[in-house]
Design an enzyme around this catalytic site. Structure first.
Site, PDB file in Angstrom:
ATOM      1  N   GLU A 107      -9.929   1.738   4.065  1.00  0.00           N
ATOM      2  CA  GLU A 107     -10.326   1.301   2.729  1.00  0.00           C
ATOM      3  C   GLU A 107     -10.072  -0.210   2.597  1.00  0.00           C
ATOM      4  OE1 GLU A 107      -7.748   2.762  -0.279  1.00  0.00           O
ATOM      5  OE2 GLU A 107      -9.062   2.161  -1.932  1.00  0.00           O
ATOM      6  N   HIS A 108      -8.866  -0.626   2.976  1.00  0.00           N
ATOM      7  CA  HIS A 108      -8.527  -2.055   2.964  1.00  0.00           C
ATOM      8  C   HIS A 108      -8.239  -2.501   4.386  1.00  0.00           C
ATOM      9  CE1 HIS A 108      -7.064  -0.505  -0.992  1.00  0.00           C
ATOM     10  NE2 HIS A 108      -7.775  -1.526  -1.427  1.00  0.00           N
ATOM     11  N   HIS A 147       1.916   2.967  -3.265  1.00  0.00           N
ATOM     12  CA  HIS A 147       0.949   3.614  -4.152  1.00  0.00           C
ATOM     13  C   HIS A 147       1.284   5.067  -4.388  1.00  0.00           C
ATOM     14  CE1 HIS A 147      -2.080   0.977  -5.555  1.00  0.00           C
ATOM     15  NE2 HIS A 147      -2.450   0.551  -4.361  1.00  0.00           N
ATOM     16  N   GLN A 156       0.834  -1.200   0.000  1.00  0.00           N
ATOM     17  CA  GLN A 156       0.000   0.000   0.000  1.00  0.00           C
ATOM     18  C   GLN A 156       0.871   1.254   0.000  1.00  0.00           C
ATOM     19  OE1 GLN A 156      -3.334  -0.194  -0.296  1.00  0.00           O
ATOM     20  NE2 GLN A 156      -3.082   1.968  -0.712  1.00  0.00           N
ATOM     21  N   HIS A 182     -55.636  14.237  -2.944  1.00  0.00           N
ATOM     22  CA  HIS A 182     -55.118  12.899  -2.659  1.00  0.00           C
ATOM     23  C   HIS A 182     -56.246  12.011  -2.123  1.00  0.00           C
ATOM     24  CE1 HIS A 182     -51.164  14.733  -2.989  1.00  0.00           C
ATOM     25  NE2 HIS A 182     -50.556  13.567  -2.748  1.00  0.00           N
ATOM     26  N   ASP A 218      -6.863  -6.211  -5.366  1.00  0.00           N
ATOM     27  CA  ASP A 218      -6.611  -5.099  -6.272  1.00  0.00           C
ATOM     28  C   ASP A 218      -6.746  -5.514  -7.731  1.00  0.00           C
ATOM     29  OD1 ASP A 218      -6.203  -3.308  -4.347  1.00  0.00           O
ATOM     30  OD2 ASP A 218      -4.016  -3.265  -4.456  1.00  0.00           O
TER      31      ASP A 218
END
Ligand SMILES: *[C@@H]1O[C@H](CO)[C@@H](O)[C@H](O)[C@H]1NC(C)=O
Ligand SMILES: *[C@@H]1O[C@H](CO)[C@@H](O)[C@H](O)[C@H]1NC(C)=O
Ligand SMILES: *[C@@H]1O[C@H](CO)[C@@H](O)[C@H](O)[C@H]1NC(C)=O
Ligand SMILES: *[C@@H]1O[C@H](CO)[C@@H](O)[C@H](O)[C@H]1NC(C)=O
Ligand SMILES: *[C@@H]1O[C@H](CO)[C@@H](O)[C@H](O)[C@H]1NC(C)=O
Ligand SMILES: CC(=O)N[C@H]1CO[C@H](CO)[C@@H](O)[C@@H]1O
Length: 870
Positions: free
Chosen positions: A766-767, A700, A697, A859, A800
């Site tokens: 996120e992960h 990235h 990670q 109505h 991924d």
């Protein structure tokens, strides 16, 4: 460089002609001397204003002139001021540089000269010399290693002036005594002779090497001069030289490419002349180029282009638009200035500064202002002696909130972290090791833990929004042309002429190695399977009351735009993760957008994926401009209903903005931030695996954040993981990026699994990777996470790429509210109801009662009329 000669003028006489000395041939010498009395200070200031940058003004002041006036004269651009001894002392004490001052001797006796010279390094002016022998003897004694000596004469005749010139004194001669006409009567002094008095030639033919330049100092070519050609040049005001074969050479006489003379000067050791000229016609060179060294480059070239565009701009050209649309030009200058302020790397700064110069020079040329004018202005400013305060005007301070360069302290740290670290940078390292900061939760306050779990601060969205808004506006209003402009600019893909690549994509654009193609095919098929399984084969039907049937069925979103980032990595996997579910959902129109490479192409992997998922087109653009094109459509880009995909802060901001514009009618998948991973490890975990997940990670981007929660690990076990992190990191090609992200990454050491899950759910990663005993059972306590990777055999990388789950996931804590991209992201759910008469009877009473309470009579009647009740 000491001047060869000062032309002394009477200010009152010259100021009567509006042009002053500029119209006189004497301006070619470029050095003017004039006396200023307290009464004529204002006149002198005006004179300076008109002539500064065109020639050097030497001013003689009287003992009555105030120090403030002298400073004003220097500030207005006087090259040097000739002052008395007491004025000199006062000016030096006021920190005026002695380079700008000349000591005027009170008299010319030997004592006066020696007393004045004593110990000083300031230039000397000796006035109305009659005893030439005395000055000559004195000059010889001092040699040439002395301050400059200016001399004026009681009787300036050619012989006296030449004698002192040859001793490298600088003669000050009244203009009316000088002539540039070789044929004039002998009582006048020839300027050419005086300039050349101290010139030397190192050539056997006795000619003087002569450099010809334009007003900006760009060399046009090399020629030769003689005293005769210099005299002709001064007489005619043109470039005249001495040809080695043909004698006097009136440049441009036959070709018409003449030169207007601007100035003549000698170099430091008087063996080379420089002619500054304004070249007319096609250029200096006989090959019709601007210079004998080829065409102009840089700013000179830009100026040449803009000037010719102004004279005859191709209709519809961008430059023509800029010339005609003052509002547009203004907006571009402001935009580029902002971008320059925001630029960070050397390349970005050069790029943005070049853009700003372009638009600034366009403004100049459109107003008839040349680079030469600008540079004269710079030179004039450079010799000011009064300090400018230099503060920004209040209206602009708001653009630079709080700190310098418009970046707050917090952001500065973040911006700095966005630059890959160099080998010598200590970021992310401690004692030479790449290591995460470690906190033991039982020894810290909850506040500390909360604060270390903060994501690295994002640049304030206001700044980004201010950058992104004009881009969106431009693409919305000007369509393809704006889109292309930004792509040329941001992606350097200047050769690109169409912003869209349409299906069917030519096979040569998706040539892949068999291995890559196979890998994409495997991933495609797994992702397809998993997402196909998510589809509901039949609608949901529920009879809520007898005769009341409610149904929910799904329909694909018709048109989707999938953003695939470019930048540092090639991301076919993103194209797969976004494209396959769209295809499974049955979206009618799939459009990909991805920034092209500098040559205008798209990586073949992405084209291949686009082909496999049946995309209609690929928009060759990135950033906010791509998002805007997808949201609003352009001449060649189809408008879409939903935009999905990750991106940088500009893409994210653009997605937020367009989804907020009700006129755009577009939705987005989710807010996004930098990627992140949280690994929970206990004593059963393998340190090698744990470290590898953290690093996969961290590589990235420097914005990425990685967190390790170590459950019940002792020092030995923690060390083992840390050792692995350091050692594996050092072997990675992207180690510099890893150092950047490790810098804001942490290890939390806690005691129990419950505590670990509490921390993880609060962070909402996120992960989430679970490398713990009985990982499967821990999944139950996951409340917030984008995607979970269960057990030591499930590295994040499988998710991924190829396992089947999508990797387009909520970051930055948004996992608390959002799901990652999944089939439902491409679908709408539509509900329907279908009642029998019986059904309406069953439910009608409740409807009528609520309609009555809400006082919506129509109505109520829609039911009562059908049932025939009141
Ligand atoms: C900017 O920040 C404000 C307040 O924090 C938030 O409401 C808004 O949604 C943000 N806008 C964007 C484009 O991120
Ligand atoms: C959304 O639009 C409203 C009204 O146009 C505006 O006030 C608000 O600032 C916008 N928010 C974002 C995030 O752009
Ligand atoms: C840490 O735990 C391991 C495994 O239980 C053990 O072998 C090691 O000696 C311990 N180290 C320390 C410093 O307690
Ligand atoms: C991605 O897709 C899966 C399956 O379609 C979906 O359930 C999930 O919300 C998305 N994110 C994850 C966790 O993979
Ligand atoms: C309503 O639903 C019933 C049973 O579900 C069905 O027989 C009938 O045809 C439906 N009517 C309409 C108008 O769709
Ligand atoms: C020919 C001649 O007199 N040259 C002199 C010009 O001035 C320099 C000093 O500035 C002397 O070094 C040269 O001898």
């Amino acid at each position: 460089m000491a001047p060869a000669l000062l032309v002394s003028i009477d200010l009152a006489t010259y100021s009567k002609s509006t042009q002053g000395l500029q119209s006189s041939a004497l301006s070619y010498i470029g050095n003017v001397f004039t006396n200023v009395t307290p009464e004529t200070v204002d006149l002198a200031l005006t004179h300076l204003q008109q002539s500064v940058g065109r020639y050097a003004n030497y001013l003689g002041v009287t003992s009555l002139t105030s120090i403030d006036d002298v400073i004003s004269l220097l500030d207005a651009g006087a090259a040097k001021v000739f002052v008395t001894r007491s004025q000199l002392d006062e000016l030096l004490s006021r920190k005026i540089s002695q380079d700008r001052l000349v000591l005027a001797l009170p008299g010319n006796t030997k004592e006066e000269i020696i007393n004045a010279i004593g110990g000083t390094q300031v230039d000397i002016y000796t006035h109305q010399v009659s005893d030439l022998g005395l000055v000559e003897a004195w000059l010889k004694e001092y040699g040439t290693d002395r301050p400059d000596v200016f001399v004026s004469f009681a009787n300036p005749d050619m012989n006296s002036v030449l004698r002192l010139s040859k001793l490298a004194a600088i003669p000050v001669v009244p203009a009316e005594k000088l002539t540039v006409d070789p044929k004039s009567e002998t009582s006048s002094l020839s300027v050419a002779k005086l300039i050349m008095a101290n010139a030397t030639s190192d050539r056997p033919d006795g000619l003087y090497t002569t450099l010809v330049t334009d007003e900006r100092g760009v060399a046009l070519g090399l020629v030769y001069s003689s005293e005769e050609s210099v005299a002709e040049s001064l007489r005619t005001g043109r470039g005249v030289y001495q040809s080695r074969k043909r004698g006097l050479w009136y440049k441009g006489e036959s070709s018409g490419d003449i030169q207007e003379l601007v100035s003549i000067s000698l170099d430091c050791d008087s063996d080379c002349l420089r002619f500054v000229v304004r070249q007319k016609g096609r250029g200096f060179c006989h090959l019709a180029t601007a210079t004998c060294f080829g065409e102009y480059s840089g700013l000179s070239k830009l100026q040449q282009t803009l000037q010719s565009r102004k004279a005859s701009a191709p209709e519809g050209s961008y430059t023509a638009r800029l010339f005609n649309d003052a509002q547009l030009l203004r907006a571009k200058i402001l935009e580029e200035a902002t971008e320059l302020c925001d630029a960070q790397t050397k390349e970005e700064i050069a790029f943005e500064a070049a853009d700003l110069f372009y638009f600034a020079l366009t403004k100049c040329i459109s107003a008839g202002v040349s680079l030469e004018d600008v540079e004269r202005n710079l030179d004039a400013k450079s010799i000011k002696v009064k300090r400018r305060k230099g503060d920004a005007k209040p209206a602009f301070i708001q653009f630079a909130p709080a700190q310098s360069n418009g970046v707050s302290e917090k952001e500065k740290v973040k911006e700095a972290a966005s630059v890959p670290k160099s080998k010598s940078d200590p970021a992310g390292t401690k004692d030479g090791r790449i290591t995460m900061r470690r906190y033991i939760t039982s020894q810290e306050t909850p506040e500390t833990i909360t604060s270390v779990l903060q994501r690295p601060s994002q640049r304030s969205n206001e700044t980004i929004v201010n950058i992104v808004n004009p881009i969106i506006h431009a693409v919305k209003t000007r369509g393809d042309s704006a889109l292309l402009e930004y792509t040329h600019k941001f992606d350097r893909a200047t050769s690109l002429t169409s912003p869209v690549l349409r299906a069917p994509f030519p096979p040569e654009l998706m040539k892949l190695s068999p291995e890559t193609q196979h890998a994409i095919d495997v991933s495609f098929s797994n992702i397809y399977k998993f997402h196909a399984a998510q589809s509901e084969d039949k609608p949901l039907v529920v009879e809520t009351m007898p005769g009341v049937t409610c149904t929910r069925f799904s329909r694909p979103i018709e048109r989707v735009g999938l953003y695939v980032p470019g930048g540092t990595a090639v991301l076919p996997s993103t194209a797969l993760m976004l494209g396959v579910p769209a295809m499974v959902a049955g979206c009618k129109k799939i459009v990909l957008a991805s920034p092209p490479r500098a040559d205008g192409s798209i990586t073949p992997e992405i084209v291949y994926v686009a082909h496999k998922v049946g995309a209609e087109a690929i928009v060759l653009a990135g950033g906010a401009q791509a998002v805007a094109a997808l949201a609003y459509g352009t001449e060649s880009v189809s408008k879409v209903d939903k935009i999905l995909g990750p991106g940088n802060q500009f893409v994210t901001a653009a997605k937020m903005i367009v989804s907020n514009d009700t006129n755009a009618g577009v939705s987005i998948d989710m807010p996004a931030g930098p990627s992140e991973v949280l690994v929970i490890a206990d004593e059963t975990s393998n340190p090698v695996f744990v470290a590898s997940d953290l690093l996969s990670q961290a590589e990235h981007g420097v914005d990425s954040q990685v967190i390790l929660i170590a459950v019940g690990l002792n020092e030995t076990q923690l060390q083992a993981i840390e050792n692995e992190v350091h050692e594996q990191a050092m072997r990675l090609p992207r180690v510099d990026i890893v150092r950047g992200s490790i810098e804001h990454s942490i290890t939390l050491v806690c005691e129990t699994m419950e505590e670990a899950m509490e921390l993880s759910n609060a962070y909402a990663p996120e992960h989430l990777i679970l490398q713990v005993r009985d990982a499967e059972s821990v999944v139950e306590s996951v409340e917030n996470a984008g995607s979970v990777f269960v057990g030591e055999w499930t590295p994040e990388s499988v998710g991924d790429y190829s396992a089947g789950v999508n990797h387009s996931l909520p970051t930055y804590g948004y996992a608390k509210q959002y799901s990652g991209v999944n089939l439902a992201s491409y679908l709408k759910h539509i509900t329907s109801s279908n009642l029998t008469k019986e059904g309406l009877r069953n439910v009608g009473g409740a409807v009528m009662e609520l309609a009555r309470v809400e006082q919506l009579e129509a109505h109520r009647r829609a039911v009562s009329l059908r049932l025939g009740v009141e």
